[in-house]
Design a protein around this motif. Structure first.
Motif, PDB file in Angstrom:
ATOM      1  N   HIS A 531       0.845  -1.206   0.000  1.00 54.32           N
ATOM      2  CA  HIS A 531       0.000   0.000   0.000  1.00 54.32           C
ATOM      3  C   HIS A 531       0.872   1.244   0.000  1.00 54.32           C
ATOM      4  N   LYS A 532       0.469   2.209  -0.825  1.00 55.04           N
ATOM      5  CA  LYS A 532       1.014   3.558  -0.735  1.00 55.04           C
ATOM      6  C   LYS A 532      -0.084   4.448  -0.195  1.00 55.04           C
ATOM      7  N   TYR A 533       0.266   5.265   0.792  1.00 57.32           N
ATOM      8  CA  TYR A 533      -0.733   6.103   1.440  1.00 57.32           C
ATOM      9  C   TYR A 533      -0.401   7.583   1.259  1.00 57.32           C
ATOM     10  N   ALA A 534      -1.456   8.393   1.227  1.00 58.28           N
ATOM     11  CA  ALA A 534      -1.310   9.850   1.281  1.00 58.28           C
ATOM     12  C   ALA A 534      -1.659  10.297   2.691  1.00 58.28           C
ATOM     13  N   ARG A 535      -0.820  11.180   3.252  1.00 56.34           N
ATOM     14  CA  ARG A 535      -1.049  11.692   4.600  1.00 56.34           C
ATOM     15  C   ARG A 535      -0.919  13.213   4.582  1.00 56.34           C
ATOM     16  N   ALA A 536      -1.505  13.848   5.561  1.00 51.41           N
ATOM     17  CA  ALA A 536      -1.424  15.312   5.652  1.00 51.41           C
ATOM     18  C   ALA A 536      -0.076  15.713   6.250  1.00 51.41           C
ATOM     19  N   ARG A 537       0.980  15.435   5.477  1.00 58.91           N
ATOM     20  CA  ARG A 537       2.338  15.775   5.890  1.00 58.91           C
ATOM     21  C   ARG A 537       3.057  16.414   4.707  1.00 58.91           C
ATOM     22  N   ARG A 538       4.232  16.929   4.988  1.00 61.41           N
ATOM     23  CA  ARG A 538       4.945  17.661   3.947  1.00 61.41           C
ATOM     24  C   ARG A 538       5.754  16.765   3.004  1.00 61.41           C
ATOM     25  N   ASP A 539       5.976  15.506   3.364  1.00 63.04           N
ATOM     26  CA  ASP A 539       6.843  14.648   2.554  1.00 63.04           C
ATOM     27  C   ASP A 539       6.075  14.032   1.386  1.00 63.04           C
ATOM     28  N   LEU A 540       5.450  14.864   0.555  1.00 64.52           N
ATOM     29  CA  LEU A 540       4.628  14.370  -0.545  1.00 64.52           C
ATOM     30  C   LEU A 540       5.443  13.550  -1.531  1.00 64.52           C
ATOM     31  N   TRP A 541       6.686  13.981  -1.794  1.00 65.93           N
ATOM     32  CA  TRP A 541       7.522  13.267  -2.760  1.00 65.93           C
ATOM     33  C   TRP A 541       7.778  11.838  -2.291  1.00 65.93           C
ATOM     34  N   ARG A 542       8.021  11.664  -0.997  1.00 66.31           N
ATOM     35  CA  ARG A 542       8.262  10.317  -0.482  1.00 66.31           C
ATOM     36  C   ARG A 542       6.982   9.490  -0.447  1.00 66.31           C
ATOM     37  N   GLN A 543       5.854  10.152  -0.193  1.00 68.84           N
ATOM     38  CA  GLN A 543       4.589   9.411  -0.137  1.00 68.84           C
ATOM     39  C   GLN A 543       4.276   8.721  -1.469  1.00 68.84           C
ATOM     40  N   THR A 544       4.665   9.341  -2.574  1.00 72.57           N
ATOM     41  CA  THR A 544       4.390   8.742  -3.881  1.00 72.57           C
ATOM     42  C   THR A 544       5.326   7.585  -4.183  1.00 72.57           C
ATOM     43  N   ARG A 545       6.423   7.421  -3.361  1.00 70.33           N
ATOM     44  CA  ARG A 545       7.424   6.395  -3.650  1.00 70.33           C
ATOM     45  C   ARG A 545       7.484   5.283  -2.610  1.00 70.33           C
ATOM     46  N   ALA A 546       6.967   5.501  -1.409  1.00 70.64           N
ATOM     47  CA  ALA A 546       7.094   4.532  -0.318  1.00 70.64           C
ATOM     48  C   ALA A 546       5.939   3.537  -0.325  1.00 70.64           C
ATOM     49  N   LEU A 547       6.284   2.262  -0.201  1.00 69.49           N
ATOM     50  CA  LEU A 547       5.294   1.187  -0.257  1.00 69.49           C
ATOM     51  C   LEU A 547       5.410   0.338   1.002  1.00 69.49           C
ATOM     52  N   THR A 548       4.356   0.290   1.793  1.00 65.60           N
ATOM     53  CA  THR A 548       4.295  -0.582   2.963  1.00 65.60           C
ATOM     54  C   THR A 548       3.853  -1.963   2.511  1.00 65.60           C
ATOM     55  N   ILE A 549       4.619  -3.008   2.894  1.00 65.33           N
ATOM     56  CA  ILE A 549       4.305  -4.346   2.365  1.00 65.33           C
ATOM     57  C   ILE A 549       4.132  -5.368   3.481  1.00 65.33           C
ATOM     58  N   GLU A 550       3.354  -6.407   3.153  1.00 67.79           N
ATOM     59  CA  GLU A 550       3.222  -7.616   3.948  1.00 67.79           C
ATOM     60  C   GLU A 550       3.466  -8.794   3.025  1.00 67.79           C
ATOM     61  N   LEU A 551       4.149  -9.840   3.546  1.00 68.74           N
ATOM     62  CA  LEU A 551       4.530 -10.978   2.727  1.00 68.74           C
ATOM     63  C   LEU A 551       4.330 -12.257   3.516  1.00 68.74           C
ATOM     64  N   GLY A 552       3.702 -13.250   2.896  1.00 74.39           N
ATOM     65  CA  GLY A 552       3.471 -14.506   3.600  1.00 74.39           C
ATOM     66  C   GLY A 552       3.265 -15.660   2.643  1.00 74.39           C
ATOM     67  N   ARG A 553       3.290 -16.909   3.181  1.00 77.17           N
ATOM     68  CA  ARG A 553       3.014 -18.083   2.369  1.00 77.17           C
ATOM     69  C   ARG A 553       1.542 -18.104   1.991  1.00 77.17           C
ATOM     70  N   GLU A 554       1.243 -18.662   0.835  1.00 72.49           N
ATOM     71  CA  GLU A 554      -0.138 -18.712   0.377  1.00 72.49           C
ATOM     72  C   GLU A 554      -0.993 -19.483   1.380  1.00 72.49           C
ATOM     73  N   GLY A 555      -2.117 -18.886   1.750  1.00 74.70           N
ATOM     74  CA  GLY A 555      -3.028 -19.514   2.687  1.00 74.70           C
ATOM     75  C   GLY A 555      -2.688 -19.281   4.142  1.00 74.70           C
ATOM     76  N   GLU A 556      -1.609 -18.520   4.422  1.00 75.10           N
ATOM     77  CA  GLU A 556      -1.188 -18.269   5.793  1.00 75.10           C
ATOM     78  C   GLU A 556      -1.103 -16.770   6.048  1.00 75.10           C
ATOM     79  N   PRO A 557      -1.094 -16.355   7.350  1.00 70.88           N
ATOM     80  CA  PRO A 557      -0.947 -14.929   7.662  1.00 70.88           C
ATOM     81  C   PRO A 557       0.418 -14.420   7.245  1.00 70.88           C
ATOM     82  N   ALA A 558       0.582 -13.094   7.310  1.00 70.18           N
ATOM     83  CA  ALA A 558       1.838 -12.470   6.917  1.00 70.18           C
ATOM     84  C   ALA A 558       2.986 -12.933   7.803  1.00 70.18           C
ATOM     85  N   THR A 559       4.110 -13.255   7.155  1.00 68.67           N
ATOM     86  CA  THR A 559       5.322 -13.664   7.876  1.00 68.67           C
ATOM     87  C   THR A 559       6.289 -12.498   7.994  1.00 68.67           C
ATOM     88  N   PHE A 560       6.281 -11.607   6.994  1.00 62.81           N
ATOM     89  CA  PHE A 560       7.210 -10.479   6.965  1.00 62.81           C
ATOM     90  C   PHE A 560       6.416  -9.186   6.727  1.00 62.81           C
TER      91      PHE A 560
END
Length: 634
Positions: A531-560
């Motif tokens: 997910h990339k999110y927009a927030r009411a902060r000044r770092d707009l340039w970083r907001q368009t580039r930063a991606l929060t991720i979750e990673l896991g085995r298929e059928g299981e909750p997130a491991t990373f």
């Protein structure tokens, strides 16, 4: 008393020399018949003008047809009139069932409210007095306020003799009804086919018709004869409005279309076979606009008695090619003979039952003349129609473009006529996206490197407009997961996925959502959600580039979990300068594709980034804060 003698008299007028025409005898007979039919209008009585009042009781023919069904509903929506619908059927019950079925076919309602304001009359426009009893005929003649003739036989393969009963004699019967009893206006759905002469220079609302001896198709001849006869009826005092659609396209909201309409057949063939014949203009408008303007003429006394071209804004060849490309369907332009031969060969090799009528048209020498006149004709002009639309505050005519055709094209594809772009098609546009960052195992604070090398692509701009989705492929390198890179098996990216959902609270809005299905070198399947999110902060340039991720085995909750960021120095290089476009496009088309994507994506990102700031400003101004008890009683 001289009426019966006139048909014989007019046949003595000089006719063109058809000796060298192999069909000359048949054409001469058609011209003789047309001239005789025109003289029938002279039998109408002379009458005074009707009262200039909005109609309360309307007779409508053709309500089971594509345009007529939409006009029926528009008459009910935009007037207080009761509508009498002439429908073929053994009796009232059968005729009513037929009308109801046709309305549902076109995604129009048939409910208690509609039924309350509609009276179905079993009859037939081809029969004397419409097949009605003498008593009912006289009742209608004295009680109706308006007659609207939409019914017609639309067949480009039949000759004049076969079509005259519906298209000419039926129209004259409606003129007779309008002139009997109380004087009533007659609103006649004609066609720009009255101009279908190869080489005609203009198609204005008051321009001369084609020369009837140069019209080849029976349909064109019958529409010419009907409108010419009604011009004679005007000399007897009958108020006649001639409404001339061109091609009638599908409904812009419901997608409903006429499967036997030549325009629908041509659009389907364009999209299915990715070729178009060279033409000057396509004079076509969506059925909802044509119907609404036609009904406005019926209901507005000041509009009665004139000629209107209901053709919308003409499409040029460049317009159609650009619209098809926007939808991911890049077409090749061929000359008419080449396109016709190619399309017939494809329809023979890959039969499409729904396009069988188009194949018959393309094989008919007579219908080909009609097509040639249509493709080589000028743009229809409609100054009077445009002025009426403006005066009444209606939606002005607009080009029947890719956006207006969207619902119809989807329905054409669903019904097997057209073909929409598919995920496996060659991408229309693509670019690279690289990210670098850190992830940590759930429950652990140790962070390890993680990077992504992705290719983002779209099959068409249609994909963006309809789904707001981008296709994703590539690899994920995350040593904590596997020593070898993970391959993207299936990937989607949604742009502003919460668009349309009210954001009443919160200062964090989604810009992008990634959903990837991955496979490691050992065959194990994984999932990644980003997910990339927009927030009411000044770092707009970083907001368009930063991606929060979750990673896991298929059928299981997130491991990373973690965050990866597009390096600042690669963003412009890859995602703007590095955009690639399908190589078969021309240089101009490639530039247009890039600019269209950047404009669309930039606008979406701008809206997304602005949202949280707007919420913050509202909170700052105390526009949404719940008042405390003291404030509530002030």
């Amino acid at each position: 008393e001289t009426g019966p003698e006139r048909p014989a008299a007019v046949t003595t007028l000089p006719l063109p020399d058809l000796a060298d025409d192999p069909h000359g005898t048949a054409r001469r007979e058609d011209l003789d018949q047309i001239l005789a039919d025109l003289a029938l209008a002279d039998r109408l009585p002379f009458l005074r003008s009707p009262e200039p009042l909005p109609p309360r009781r309307i007779l409508l023919t053709g309500a089971t047809g594509f345009l007529g069904s939409h006009m029926l509903l528009d008459l009910l929506r935009h007037s207080d009139a009761h509508v009498y619908c002439l429908v073929r059927g053994a009796d009232e019950e059968a005729a009513t069932a037929r009308l109801a079925a046709q309305l549902r076919t076109y995604r129009l309602p048939w409910n208690a409210e509609v039924r309350r304001r509609v009276t179905v009359l079993p009859g037939d426009i081809r029969r004397p007095r419409l097949g009605l009893s003498d008593e009912l005929w006289h009742t209608l003649a004295h009680e109706l306020d308006s007659v609207v003739g939409v019914a017609a036989a639309v067949d480009f393969l039949r000759g004049y003799q076969s079509l005259r009963a519906s298209n000419v004699l039926g129209t004259l019967t409606l003129a007779e009804l309008a002139a009997t009893g109380r004087p009533k206006p007659l609103h006649h759905i004609s066609s720009i086919a009255v101009f279908n002469e190869v080489g005609i220079s203009s198609m204005g609302e008051d321009d001369p018709f084609a020369h009837v001896d140069r019209l080849v198709a029976g349909y064109d001849q019958s529409k010419w004869a009907a409108e010419a006869a009604l011009r004679r009826a005007r000399d007897h005092g009958l108020i006649v409005s001639a409404l001339r659609p061109g091609g009638i396209g599908g409904h812009t909201k419901t997608g409903a279309y006429n499967p036997q309409d030549l325009s629908s057949g041509l659009i389907s063939a364009f999209g299915r076979f990715r070729t178009v014949p060279a033409f000057r203009y396509l004079n076509a408008a969506p059925v909802d606009w044509v119907s609404r303007v036609a009904v406005a003429v019926v209901c507005e006394p000041d509009a009665w008695g004139f000629d209107y071209n209901l053709t919308g804004v003409p499409n040029t060849l460049d317009d159609v090619v650009r619209d098809m490309a926007f939808g991911g369907m890049h077409v090749r332009v061929e000359d008419w003979d080449e396109w016709r031969t190619d399309t017939l060969a494809r329809l023979e090799a890959e039969p499409v039952p729904e396009l069988a009528f188009l194949a018959r048209v393309l094989q008919s020498p007579t219908a080909l003349k009609l097509c040639e006149a249509t493709l080589k004709g000028p743009a229809a002009s409609a100054e009077r129609t445009d002025a009426l639309v403006e005066a009444l505050g209606l939606t002005p005519a607009a080009r029947y473009d890719a956006q207006a055709q969207l619902k119809t094209f989807e329905k054409l594809a669903g019904d097997g006529l057209a073909r929409l772009p598919r995920k496996e098609d060659q991408p229309y546009l693509w670019f690279a996206e690289t990210t670098q960052g850190l992830v940590r195992r759930t429950g652990d604070t140790t962070q390890t490197p993680c990077s992504m090398a992705l290719t983002l692509s779209i099959a068409s701009m249609y994909q963006l407009v309809k789904e707001r989705r981008v296709d994703v492929s590539g690899e994920i390198t995350c040593p904590a997961v596997h020593a070898e890179p993970l391959t993207v098996v299936h990937g989607d990216l949604w742009v502003r996925p919460e668009e349309g959902i009210p954001q009443q609270h919160g200062l964090k809005h989604q810009l992008l959502r990634y959903r990837l299905r991955l496979r490691d070198a050992g065959g194990q399947l994984w999932w990644l959600e980003g997910h990339k999110y927009a927030r009411a902060r000044r770092d707009l340039w970083r907001q368009t580039r930063a991606l929060t991720i979750e990673l896991g085995r298929e059928g299981e909750p997130a491991t990373f979990t973690g965050e990866v960021v597009v390096p600042a120095d690669s963003y412009v290089r890859d995602q703007i300068d590095g955009i690639k476009v399908a190589p078969h496009l021309t240089g101009q088309e490639k530039r247009a594709a890039k600019l269209t994507w950047l404009a669309w994506f930039g606008l979406e990102m701008g809206r997304g980034l602005a949202g949280p700031f707007a919420r913050a400003a509202a909170d700052l101004l105390d526009l949404r804060r719940t008042p405390n008890p003291t404030e509530r009683h002030r």
